[in-house]
Scaffold this active site. Structure first.
Site, PDB file in Angstrom:
ATOM      1  N   SER A  62      -9.460  -0.834   7.581  1.00 21.05           N
ATOM      2  CA  SER A  62      -8.944  -0.860   6.214  1.00 21.05           C
ATOM      3  C   SER A  62      -8.213  -2.137   5.848  1.00 21.05           C
ATOM      4  O   SER A  62      -7.991  -2.397   4.661  1.00 21.05           O
ATOM      5  CB  SER A  62      -8.006   0.340   5.988  1.00 21.05           C
ATOM      6  OG  SER A  62      -8.704   1.553   6.185  1.00 21.05           O
ATOM      7  N   SER A  99      -9.285   1.521   3.313  1.00 24.44           N
ATOM      8  CA  SER A  99      -8.522   2.322   2.381  1.00 24.44           C
ATOM      9  C   SER A  99      -7.499   1.494   1.612  1.00 24.44           C
ATOM     10  O   SER A  99      -6.945   1.947   0.615  1.00 24.44           O
ATOM     11  CB  SER A  99      -7.802   3.445   3.154  1.00 24.44           C
ATOM     12  OG  SER A  99      -6.879   2.889   4.122  1.00 24.44           O
ATOM     13  N   LYS A 108       0.844  -1.200   0.000  1.00 21.76           N
ATOM     14  CA  LYS A 108       0.000   0.000   0.000  1.00 21.76           C
ATOM     15  C   LYS A 108       0.879   1.250   0.000  1.00 21.76           C
ATOM     16  O   LYS A 108       1.876   1.319   0.719  1.00 21.76           O
ATOM     17  CB  LYS A 108      -0.905  -0.036   1.234  1.00 21.76           C
ATOM     18  CG  LYS A 108      -1.912   1.086   1.344  1.00 21.76           C
ATOM     19  CD  LYS A 108      -2.754   0.882   2.611  1.00 21.76           C
ATOM     20  CE  LYS A 108      -3.801   1.951   2.799  1.00 21.76           C
ATOM     21  NZ  LYS A 108      -4.600   1.711   4.036  1.00 21.76           N
TER      22      LYS A 108
END
Length: 567
Positions: free
Chosen positions: A159, A135, A61
């Site tokens: 997330s 996210s 990420k």
């Protein structure tokens, strides 16, 4: 791993082209670079240091640093190029993982929908018209599409779990602090965790085991307690919510959750209904209270200087915290402390709490029409976990309304392995080595064997069954006149003894210490030789006490003796 590392990389880049999902990636490394690293792995001599993740394909990420690659957090104007990788990333690379690139996310890790990014809304892996969840959207979809084996996300409000549920994969959200956050851009620093996505629980746990451990550069790092539980019991007791706590679910979602409850019951768990409303109340503090000030502390100054570069919804959430008074934050932190006490009381006597991971699966258009309202609903069952210092494992649990449905196993801090064990009841997997891998082996030969009256002393301490063992042919076994009945094991030498059957259990250091302190005479712990020539800590008996018992060596084990006398 049957394929060579080079072949796996080639297949991954072909898969990237086939899927046509450019929004998954913010920075994809050139294929030739990754192929060169793969070739070096394939050329390693067999005598080299074992690499537990050799050839495992990885995505990260883009709020987690990778050396020499930009970290954007989903905002190009914010980008910087770090000199060093985040500790968690470096540990995976050192273990042989091959990094393909950095993945898209809800900007500044603010959101649970996966649509708040200038790099594009990340579409769901299975239903492209629907959200992927955020996210950590790009990381989850990269795994779900079969491009990478594991991917890193972060989790403050869910997330690392919501995207797992919506894409039909596994997400492990560890206890806060056991995976270093060094090199991770904060979202809300006290509540941030590095998480891992994988298609199987086994893959996710292996990666998590590599990443955990103290890091001097992490001021919020924690170490495993000496008495950490290494296993869930064989028949775990699981708390489940009331019907009214499931009101946000559709009828299909309720049915899917009920089926998951029945599945864990069918394999030995017992369940009991509890009122989880205090947890759901605590969840609202993350955004509706002053705790959102943590998000302003992370990136608020940047947003205040250039809000036009930021997603309007993200900017609105973070900048609204600029005027919060310090006393409001202090008051909400005190409220949170009280909720932690209530949560501990609520889960007393239970090994875990089972909840739906999220409330439904919105269309992308639905989120764009109501970005704040839809996002808030997505975190109903996830927001409280980090606030209350819990661990969670999200796993697939069938379908609801045509989309993947997932549940989360939620446990107290540091009970990550019990959560994984209970999640395995749903996935059908089991790992022989616990997280953390700190267990001390203990051999037992009598009343502590599985099914025997004192076995609960092991399971109550979180000990983990590690298989059957047999001693070297140098021991004698005596039935003692104790309550409950138990045998005594005494070393007699190779000419006067026999091989005795037992079991191996793994205990944490603290659990072993308490076990030893409570051990009654005439039992003691000492080194026992096994039939493979190794030595293990095990139960032994005072020779004088053993001499006063009945010799049962001919049965070669306590169970065989009990079967003979009860026949």
């Amino acid at each position: 791993m049957t394929q060579s590392c080079v072949a796996r990389v080639t297949t991954a880049y072909r898969r990237i082209a086939e899927t046509g999902r450019p929004e998954v990636w913010i920075h994809l490394r050139p294929e030739e670079e990754v192929l060169a690293e793969a070739a070096a792995l394939d050329a390693r001599p067999a005598t080299g240091k074992p690499l537990p993740l050799a050839g495992v394909l990885l995505a990260v990420k883009d709020n987690i640093d990778v050396a020499d690659l930009p970290t954007t957090a989903g905002c190009p104007a914010f980008a910087y190029v770090p000199d060093a990788s985040a500790t968690a990333v470096q540990r995976l690379l050192d273990a042989g993982a091959l990094l393909l690139g950095k993945t898209n996310l809800d900007q500044f890790a603010t959101g649970l929908v996966g649509t708040r990014s200038p790099y594009g809304a990340v579409r769901n892996a299975l239903r492209p018209e629907k959200i992927s969840g955020g996210s950590s959207s790009g990381s989850a979809v990269a795994v779900a599409l079969g491009i990478v084996d594991i991917a890193l996300g972060t989790d403050t409000a869910g997330s690392g779990r919501v995207p797992a549920a919506l894409n039909g994969i596994v997400g492990i959200k560890p206890t806060l602090g056991i995976v270093p956050t060094t090199g991770v851009l904060p979202a809300a620093r006290p509540y941030d965790a590095v998480t891992v996505f994988a298609r199987t629980l086994t893959e996710a746990q292996t990666a998590m085991g590599v990443m955990t451990g103290p890091d001097r550069g992490d001021p919020r790092g924690r170490i495993w307690p000496d008495d950490v539980r290494l296993s869930a019991p064989a028949r775990p007791r699981i708390a489940v919510p009331r019907d009214e706590d499931l009101a946000p679910l559709s009828p299909g979602g309720r049915a899917a959750f009920a089926a998951a409850v029945k599945q864990v019951e069918a394999v030995g768990a017992t369940t009991a209904v509890v009122d989880v409303s205090p947890l759901l109340e605590a969840a609202r503090l993350l955004y509706d209270g002053a705790l959102v000030a943590e998000r302003y502390a992370a990136v608020g100054d940047f947003l205040a200087e250039g809000p036009s570069a930021v997603d309007p919804t993200v900017a609105g959430i973070i900048l609204a915290a600029a005027t919060l008074p310090a006393h409001a934050l202090a008051a909400d932190q005190e409220r949170l402390d009280r909720y932690r006490v209530r949560a501990a009381r609520l889960l007393s006597g239970y090994d875990a709490l089972l909840l739906p991971t999220t409330t439904g699966h919105p269309d992308i258009a639905e989120v764009l029409a109501d970005p704040v309202g839809v996002n808030s609903r997505m975190g109903t069952y996830t927001n409280f976990v980090n606030l209350l210092d819990m661990a969670a494992v999200a796993v697939p649990a069938g379908e609801a309304d045509g989309s993947p449905f997932g549940v989360s196993v939620i446990t107290r801090a540091f009970e990550d392995q019990p959560a994984i064990d209970i999640a395995a009841l749903l996935t059908g997997e089991q790992r022989p080595h616990p997280l953390p891998d700190v267990g001390i082996a203990l051999a037992v030969f009598g009343a502590h064997l599985t099914g025997q009256p004192l076995n609960h002393q092991l399971t109550d301490s979180g000990a983990r069954y590690a298989g059957e063992v047999t001693t070297a042919a140098s021991y004698r076994l005596t039935a003692l006149a104790t309550t409950p009945p138990k045998p005594g094991l005494v070393r007699a030498g190779p000419e006067a003894g026999a091989a005795i059957a037992g079991e191996r259990w793994l205990l944490s250091p603290g659990a072993l210490g308490r076990f030893l302190a409570a051990l009654p005479a005439p039992m003691s712990l000492g080194r026992v030789e096994l039939d493979d020539g190794s030595w293990v800590l095990g139960f032994q008996c005072d020779p004088l006490a053993a001499a006063g018992g009945t010799d049962i060596t001919e049965h070669r084990g306590w169970r065989a003796y009990l079967e003979a006398v009860n026949a």
